[in-house]
Motif scaffolding. Structure first.
Motif, PDB file in Angstrom:
ATOM      1  N   ARG A   1       0.829  -1.207   0.000  1.00  0.00           N
ATOM      2  CA  ARG A   1       0.000   0.000   0.000  1.00  0.00           C
ATOM      3  C   ARG A   1       0.863   1.256   0.000  1.00  0.00           C
ATOM      4  NH1 ARG A   1      -2.470   0.701   5.483  1.00  0.00           N
ATOM      5  NH2 ARG A   1      -0.349   1.388   5.777  1.00  0.00           N
TER       6      ARG A   1
ATOM      7  N   ARG B   1       2.817   1.852  -3.421  1.00  0.00           N
ATOM      8  CA  ARG B   1       1.924   2.368  -4.466  1.00  0.00           C
ATOM      9  C   ARG B   1       1.569   3.838  -4.201  1.00  0.00           C
ATOM     10  NH1 ARG B   1      -1.832  -1.235  -4.220  1.00  0.00           N
ATOM     11  NH2 ARG B   1      -0.905  -2.514  -5.825  1.00  0.00           N
TER      12      ARG B   1
ATOM     13  N   ARG C   1       4.716   6.102  -4.697  1.00  0.00           N
ATOM     14  CA  ARG C   1       5.086   6.151  -6.115  1.00  0.00           C
ATOM     15  C   ARG C   1       4.111   7.036  -6.886  1.00  0.00           C
ATOM     16  NH1 ARG C   1       2.960   3.876 -10.377  1.00  0.00           N
ATOM     17  NH2 ARG C   1       1.776   2.290  -9.248  1.00  0.00           N
ATOM     18  N   GLN C   2       2.833   6.848  -6.646  1.00  0.00           N
ATOM     19  CA  GLN C   2       1.827   7.636  -7.351  1.00  0.00           C
ATOM     20  C   GLN C   2       1.898   9.107  -6.955  1.00  0.00           C
ATOM     21  OE1 GLN C   2      -1.737   5.408  -6.420  1.00  0.00           O
ATOM     22  NE2 GLN C   2      -1.560   4.199  -8.287  1.00  0.00           N
TER      23      GLN C   2
ATOM     24  N   GLN D   1       5.386   2.521 -12.743  1.00  0.00           N
ATOM     25  CA  GLN D   1       6.151   1.434 -12.128  1.00  0.00           C
ATOM     26  C   GLN D   1       7.509   1.306 -12.802  1.00  0.00           C
ATOM     27  OE1 GLN D   1       3.662  -2.048 -12.307  1.00  0.00           O
ATOM     28  NE2 GLN D   1       2.662  -1.543 -10.370  1.00  0.00           N
TER      29      GLN D   1
ATOM     30  N   SER E   1       5.771  -4.407  -9.565  1.00  0.00           N
ATOM     31  CA  SER E   1       4.372  -4.821  -9.666  1.00  0.00           C
ATOM     32  C   SER E   1       4.042  -5.879  -8.614  1.00  0.00           C
ATOM     33  CB  SER E   1       4.087  -5.358 -11.071  1.00  0.00           C
ATOM     34  OG  SER E   1       2.776  -5.879 -11.136  1.00  0.00           O
TER      35      SER E   1
ATOM     36  N   GLU F   1       3.889  -4.272  -5.165  1.00  0.00           N
ATOM     37  CA  GLU F   1       2.694  -3.453  -4.968  1.00  0.00           C
ATOM     38  C   GLU F   1       1.414  -4.295  -4.841  1.00  0.00           C
ATOM     39  OE1 GLU F   1       2.362  -0.287  -7.801  1.00  0.00           O
ATOM     40  OE2 GLU F   1       4.080   0.776  -6.964  1.00  0.00           O
ATOM     41  N   ARG F   2       1.476  -5.527  -5.288  1.00  0.00           N
ATOM     42  CA  ARG F   2       0.337  -6.435  -5.117  1.00  0.00           C
ATOM     43  C   ARG F   2       0.479  -7.292  -3.868  1.00  0.00           C
ATOM     44  NH1 ARG F   2       0.350 -10.257  -8.573  1.00  0.00           N
ATOM     45  NH2 ARG F   2       2.294  -9.776  -9.623  1.00  0.00           N
TER      46      ARG F   2
END
Length: 67
Positions: A9, A12, A15-16, A22, A37, A40-41
């Motif tokens: 969490r 992400r 980064r955003q 990514q 990826s 982040e999952r």
């Protein structure tokens, strides 16, 4: 929420906030985009060395990724 999900969490979100894809984040952290990826999952458990590189790329303290 376990530590893997908190890390996912926070990665992400941070980064955003910087407006990075990514791919851009992976380049800055010197890791593969698919690894970002997976992180982040919550699908991977990175080493503390990788978490440190992620924090440095995001310019945050390591602990901020785990809070």
């Amino acid at each position: 929420m376990d530590v893997t999900q908190r890390l996912a969490r926070n990665l992400r979100r941070l980064r955003q906030r910087k407006g990075w894809s990514q791919e851009e984040f992976a380049f800055r952290a010197d890791i593969h985009r698919t690894y970002v990826s997976d992180l982040e999952r919550g699908a991977r458990n990175p080493t503390i060395t990788v978490v440190d590189r992620l924090a440095m790329a995001l310019d945050v303290k390591l602990g901020e990724l785990l809070d």
